[in-house]
Design a protein around this motif. Structure first.
Motif, mmCIF file in Angstrom:
data_model
loop_
_atom_site.group_PDB
_atom_site.id
_atom_site.type_symbol
_atom_site.label_atom_id
_atom_site.label_comp_id
_atom_site.label_asym_id
_atom_site.label_seq_id
_atom_site.Cartn_x
_atom_site.Cartn_y
_atom_site.Cartn_z
ATOM 1 N N SER A 2 71.847 37.562 71.379
ATOM 2 C CA SER A 2 72.658 38.768 71.548
ATOM 3 C C SER A 2 73.731 38.524 72.593
ATOM 4 C CB SER A 2 71.763 39.934 71.957
ATOM 5 O OG SER A 2 71.180 39.650 73.212
ATOM 6 N N PRO A 3 74.794 39.338 72.566
ATOM 7 C CA PRO A 3 75.844 39.133 73.558
ATOM 8 C C PRO A 3 75.307 39.348 74.971
ATOM 9 C CG PRO A 3 76.277 41.116 72.274
ATOM 10 C CD PRO A 3 75.076 40.452 71.681
ATOM 11 N N ASN A 8 77.310 41.026 83.590
ATOM 12 C CA ASN A 8 77.457 39.613 83.936
ATOM 13 C C ASN A 8 78.882 39.111 83.785
ATOM 14 O OD1 ASN A 8 74.797 39.393 84.530
ATOM 15 N ND2 ASN A 8 74.211 38.448 82.612
ATOM 16 N N TRP A 9 79.732 39.894 83.197
ATOM 17 C CA TRP A 9 81.084 39.412 82.909
ATOM 18 C C TRP A 9 82.155 40.276 83.544
ATOM 19 C CZ3 TRP A 9 81.248 34.703 81.255
ATOM 20 C CH2 TRP A 9 80.126 34.198 80.618
ATOM 21 N N GLY A 10 81.864 40.849 84.689
ATOM 22 C CA GLY A 10 82.868 41.669 85.356
ATOM 23 C C GLY A 10 83.120 42.934 84.574
ATOM 24 N N LEU A 11 84.368 43.288 84.412
ATOM 25 C CA LEU A 11 84.727 44.537 83.760
ATOM 26 C C LEU A 11 84.771 44.427 82.246
ATOM 27 C CD1 LEU A 11 87.601 45.577 86.202
ATOM 28 C CD2 LEU A 11 85.227 46.362 86.202
ATOM 29 N N THR A 12 84.990 43.229 81.711
ATOM 30 C CA THR A 12 85.168 43.067 80.271
ATOM 31 C C THR A 12 83.976 42.330 79.649
ATOM 32 O OG1 THR A 12 87.522 42.795 80.732
ATOM 33 C CG2 THR A 12 86.777 42.265 78.519
ATOM 34 N N LEU A 17 81.309 37.510 68.734
ATOM 35 C CA LEU A 17 82.154 36.405 68.253
ATOM 36 C C LEU A 17 82.581 35.491 69.404
ATOM 37 C CD1 LEU A 17 84.438 38.162 65.604
ATOM 38 C CD2 LEU A 17 82.612 36.499 65.200
ATOM 39 N N GLN A 18 82.892 36.067 70.544
ATOM 40 C CA GLN A 18 83.266 35.261 71.704
ATOM 41 C C GLN A 18 82.077 34.422 72.189
ATOM 42 O OE1 GLN A 18 84.738 38.663 73.963
ATOM 43 N NE2 GLN A 18 86.752 37.649 74.115
ATOM 44 N N VAL A 19 80.896 35.020 72.171
ATOM 45 C CA VAL A 19 79.692 34.296 72.575
ATOM 46 C C VAL A 19 79.451 33.123 71.620
ATOM 47 C CG1 VAL A 19 77.185 34.453 72.834
ATOM 48 C CG2 VAL A 19 78.631 36.282 73.727
ATOM 49 N N GLN A 20 79.585 33.366 70.313
ATOM 50 C CA GLN A 20 79.401 32.287 69.321
ATOM 51 C C GLN A 20 80.452 31.190 69.515
ATOM 52 O OE1 GLN A 20 76.300 32.930 68.660
ATOM 53 N NE2 GLN A 20 76.640 32.080 66.645
ATOM 54 N N TYR A 21 81.687 31.591 69.772
ATOM 55 C CA TYR A 21 82.753 30.622 70.017
ATOM 56 C C TYR A 21 82.408 29.744 71.225
ATOM 57 C CZ TYR A 21 87.072 28.658 71.794
ATOM 58 O OH TYR A 21 88.007 27.791 72.300
ATOM 59 N N LEU A 22 81.965 30.381 72.328
ATOM 60 C CA LEU A 22 81.608 29.640 73.531
ATOM 61 C C LEU A 22 80.455 28.677 73.261
ATOM 62 C CD1 LEU A 22 81.883 32.383 76.290
ATOM 63 C CD2 LEU A 22 83.319 30.350 76.043
ATOM 64 N N LYS A 23 79.454 29.133 72.515
ATOM 65 C CA LYS A 23 78.324 28.263 72.206
ATOM 66 C C LYS A 23 78.781 27.050 71.389
ATOM 67 C CE LYS A 23 74.376 30.035 71.017
ATOM 68 N NZ LYS A 23 73.333 30.848 70.404
ATOM 69 N N PRO A 61 87.044 39.995 90.573
ATOM 70 C CA PRO A 61 87.193 40.274 89.139
ATOM 71 C C PRO A 61 87.450 38.986 88.344
ATOM 72 C CG PRO A 61 89.188 40.876 90.311
ATOM 73 C CD PRO A 61 88.193 40.460 91.352
ATOM 74 N N ILE A 62 86.911 38.947 87.135
ATOM 75 C CA ILE A 62 87.174 37.851 86.205
ATOM 76 C C ILE A 62 88.172 38.409 85.203
ATOM 77 C CG2 ILE A 62 86.205 36.314 84.473
ATOM 78 C CD1 ILE A 62 83.528 36.520 85.983
ATOM 79 N N LYS A 63 89.409 37.946 85.293
ATOM 80 C CA LYS A 63 90.484 38.520 84.480
ATOM 81 C C LYS A 63 90.340 38.187 83.002
ATOM 82 C CE LYS A 63 93.644 38.678 88.320
ATOM 83 N NZ LYS A 63 94.815 38.167 88.960
ATOM 84 N N ASN A 64 90.010 36.958 82.677
ATOM 85 C CA ASN A 64 89.861 36.552 81.286
ATOM 86 C C ASN A 64 88.479 35.897 81.143
ATOM 87 O OD1 ASN A 64 89.943 35.405 78.760
ATOM 88 N ND2 ASN A 64 92.029 34.609 78.975
ATOM 89 N N PRO A 65 87.446 36.690 80.833
ATOM 90 C CA PRO A 65 86.077 36.171 80.816
ATOM 91 C C PRO A 65 85.857 34.977 79.891
ATOM 92 C CG PRO A 65 86.078 38.553 80.588
ATOM 93 C CD PRO A 65 87.496 38.097 80.499
ATOM 94 N N GLU A 66 86.493 34.981 78.717
ATOM 95 C CA GLU A 66 86.279 33.884 77.773
ATOM 96 C C GLU A 66 86.841 32.568 78.325
ATOM 97 O OE1 GLU A 66 87.282 32.651 73.169
ATOM 98 O OE2 GLU A 66 87.539 34.728 73.798
ATOM 99 N N ALA A 67 88.058 32.587 78.818
ATOM 100 C CA ALA A 67 88.666 31.380 79.386
ATOM 101 C C ALA A 67 87.900 30.928 80.626
ATOM 102 C CB ALA A 67 90.131 31.632 79.731
ATOM 103 N N TRP A 68 87.488 31.901 81.448
ATOM 104 C CA TRP A 68 86.717 31.587 82.645
ATOM 105 C C TRP A 68 85.400 30.918 82.263
ATOM 106 C CZ3 TRP A 68 81.965 32.935 84.618
ATOM 107 C CH2 TRP A 68 81.757 32.677 85.975
ATOM 108 N N ALA A 69 84.727 31.464 81.251
ATOM 109 C CA ALA A 69 83.445 30.919 80.795
ATOM 110 C C ALA A 69 83.618 29.512 80.221
ATOM 111 C CB ALA A 69 82.814 31.850 79.755
ATOM 112 N N LYS A 70 84.735 29.270 79.514
ATOM 113 C CA LYS A 70 85.004 27.918 78.997
ATOM 114 C C LYS A 70 85.130 26.929 80.149
ATOM 115 C CE LYS A 70 88.013 26.885 75.840
ATOM 116 N NZ LYS A 70 89.241 26.832 75.025
ATOM 117 N N LYS A 71 85.933 27.279 81.144
ATOM 118 C CA LYS A 71 86.196 26.383 82.264
ATOM 119 C C LYS A 71 84.926 26.116 83.068
ATOM 120 C CE LYS A 71 89.761 24.739 83.301
ATOM 121 N NZ LYS A 71 90.239 23.448 82.795
#
Length: 190
Positions: A2-3, A8-12, A17-23, A61-71
């Motif tokens: 599940s997402p 855990n991801w700040g405000l956003t 789909l983002q979780v699947q992409y990251l995985k 704050p984490i401005k862009n959670p997906e990019a932050w999570a990738k990095k």
């Protein structure tokens, strides 16, 4: 899976789909770094989530959670790769050390398989705790592969390097190796 919870991801929050992409992204990196035997994308995602929780506790704050999570995931994976390479090099160096004439063992069947390598690594760790100067000498000689002259100049930079100085450091190295042998064979008997 599940997402991740929004907290855990700040405000956003991340959507599924983002979780699947990251995985998938983490899987690709793990495969490229040949680390699939050590962990999987869920492990990395969990560690990234822990880092995000730390950032949230600091109220940043984490401005862009997906990019932050990738990095952050990349950093975690590369850190694991460096650790694995370091461990392989350590085991390789321990193998050379165990097979060297200097370490010489009364047992013919002594080889650096995983167990004996681990025992030697523990012996080195114990030596570092009890005699840090001996540990430093052995690391310089066997892992950094420095000559006795180079070791002498590093340990005593203000002293003129003579045969006497080199022989003194070599004798300390012999005592260090003897101490390591004793620790190793005591641990081997356990």
């Amino acid at each position: 899976m599940s997402p991740l919870p929004p907290k855990n991801w700040g405000l956003t929050p991340l959507d599924p789909l983002q979780v699947q992409y990251l995985k998938g992204y983490y899987d690709k990196l793990l495969w490229g770094c040949k680390l699939r035997h050590r962990c999987d994308s869920d492990d990395i995602l969990s560690q990234v989530s822990e880092k995000a929780a730390e950032v949230e506790r600091l109220e940043r704050p984490i401005k862009n959670p997906e990019a932050w999570a990738k990095k952050v995931g990349e950093r975690i994976i590369l850190q694991k790769k460096r650790r694995e390479l370091s461990e392989k090099k350590l085991i390789q160096n321990l193998g050379h050390m165990m097979q060297s004439q200097i370490f010489g063992s009364p047992r013919d069947d002594l080889d650096c398989d995983g167990t004996l390598g681990q025992i030697l690594a523990l012996a080195l760790k114990e030596l570092k705790q009890t005699k840090p100067d001996f540990h430093q000498l052995l690391v310089m000689r066997f892992f950094r592969e420095l000559s006795w002259e180079q070791i002498s100049s590093e340990l005593e930079p203000d002293t003129a390097i003579t045969k006497t100085t080199i022989n003194k450091v070599r004798r300390r190295g012999s005592r260090a190796l003897e101490k390591l042998r004793k620790i190793f064979f005591l641990n081997l008997k356990k």
